[in-house]
Write a protein that holds these residues in place. Structure first.
Motif: not given
Length: 275
Positions: A175-178, A196-197, A202-208
């Motif tokens: 995502l562009r912002s945390s 919230k990140v 590598e190819f994805s993000s874990l977020i809450e």
């Protein structure tokens, strides 16, 4: 003879003192033994004398009266569901916190409710009212009230923002912002998702995620809208397939007990969370 998926809708009309099982045996291709099993599984509905709501009816020996309205929805291919991982995390006499595994409906469909969380709980408790509903593919914590009055209080608390439900998700890309929020109407109603990140992979993000509003597939639709669909979502987004299923977990609930007024925090165990 193979019986295919069908729906019957109709009134009893001129028939007097006929039982539900005898009536359905006349107007559907189901045998009496299959009607009994199907009604017990929640696929038969009745509106008495055309008044009030349409309700499931499980007692096949119920005597029908003229103008009773009946619906029977049958699907021979409803899958068997393993309910062994369903668990009550916290219990009071008025409500409880339950864990719903992925692959289980919160409530049933018109074809039946035998494979749903609420029917499973109703076999243990006299009544069960889900305060929020999780998608079939989503696992995590749910609030279930055991009394209608308590359900109404919880629903009011939810609308007033006194209950906070948090989710963990893995989404495609970075995502562009945390942190930030996503606000797009869903089905003509305002909807807001706050994220919230936690970690970039590598190819994805874990977020809450927190959702002050609760709309149909809200987090799934919102994240797909900003080109970061949830990994494993079978309905939204592209290039986000995953053999392990949907990466969305309802991992935390904060609430005030509507009876005791005591504050509670419930967090899913580490092995059932994403991170």
């Amino acid at each position: 003879m193979e019986i295919k998926k069908f729906s019957f809708r109709g009134k009893i009309k001129d028939k007097e003192n006929i039982t539900l099982v005898d009536f359905l045996a006349e107007v559907t291709p189901l045998s009496k033994s299959l009607i009994k099993k199907h009604a017990n599984n929640g696929g038969v509905w009745i509106k008495k004398r055309g008044l009030g709501p349409l309700n499931r009816i499980r007692r096949v020996k119920t005597v029908l009266t003229p103008d009773d309205y009946i619906e029977c929805h049958y699907d021979p291919n409803l899958p068997e569901v393993d309910m062994s991982l369903v668990a009550q995390i916290h219990e009071t006499k008025d409500w409880g916190i339950w864990y719903k595994p992925a692959g289980i409906l919160t409530e049933g469909t018109k074809y039946g409710d035998q494979a749903s969380m609420i029917r499973h709980i109703e076999k243990i408790k006299p009544h069960a009212y889900p305060i929020q509903r999780l998608d079939r593919e989503t696992s995590g914590l749910m609030i279930v009230a055991y009394k209608e009055k308590v359900s109404r209080i919880f629903t009011k608390s939810t609308k007033s923002g006194l209950i906070t439900k948090s989710f963990q998700a893995e989404v495609l890309g970075q995502l562009r912002s945390s942190e930030g929020d996503i606000s797009f109407n869903i089905d003509g109603r305002s909807a807001k998702t706050i994220y919230k990140v936690h970690q970039e992979l590598e190819f994805s993000s874990l977020i809450e995620i927190e959702m002050p509003t609760s709309r149909f597939h809200q987090a799934r639709q919102h994240l797909a809208k900003i080109k970061h669909p949830i990994i494993g979502d079978p309905k939204y987004g592209r290039h986000n397939k995953n053999d392990d299923g949907l990466k969305l977990v309802a991992h935390k609930i904060e609430l005030k007990d509507p009876i005791s007024k005591k504050d509670h925090l419930f967090v899913l165990s580490d092995e059932l969370r994403l991170f």
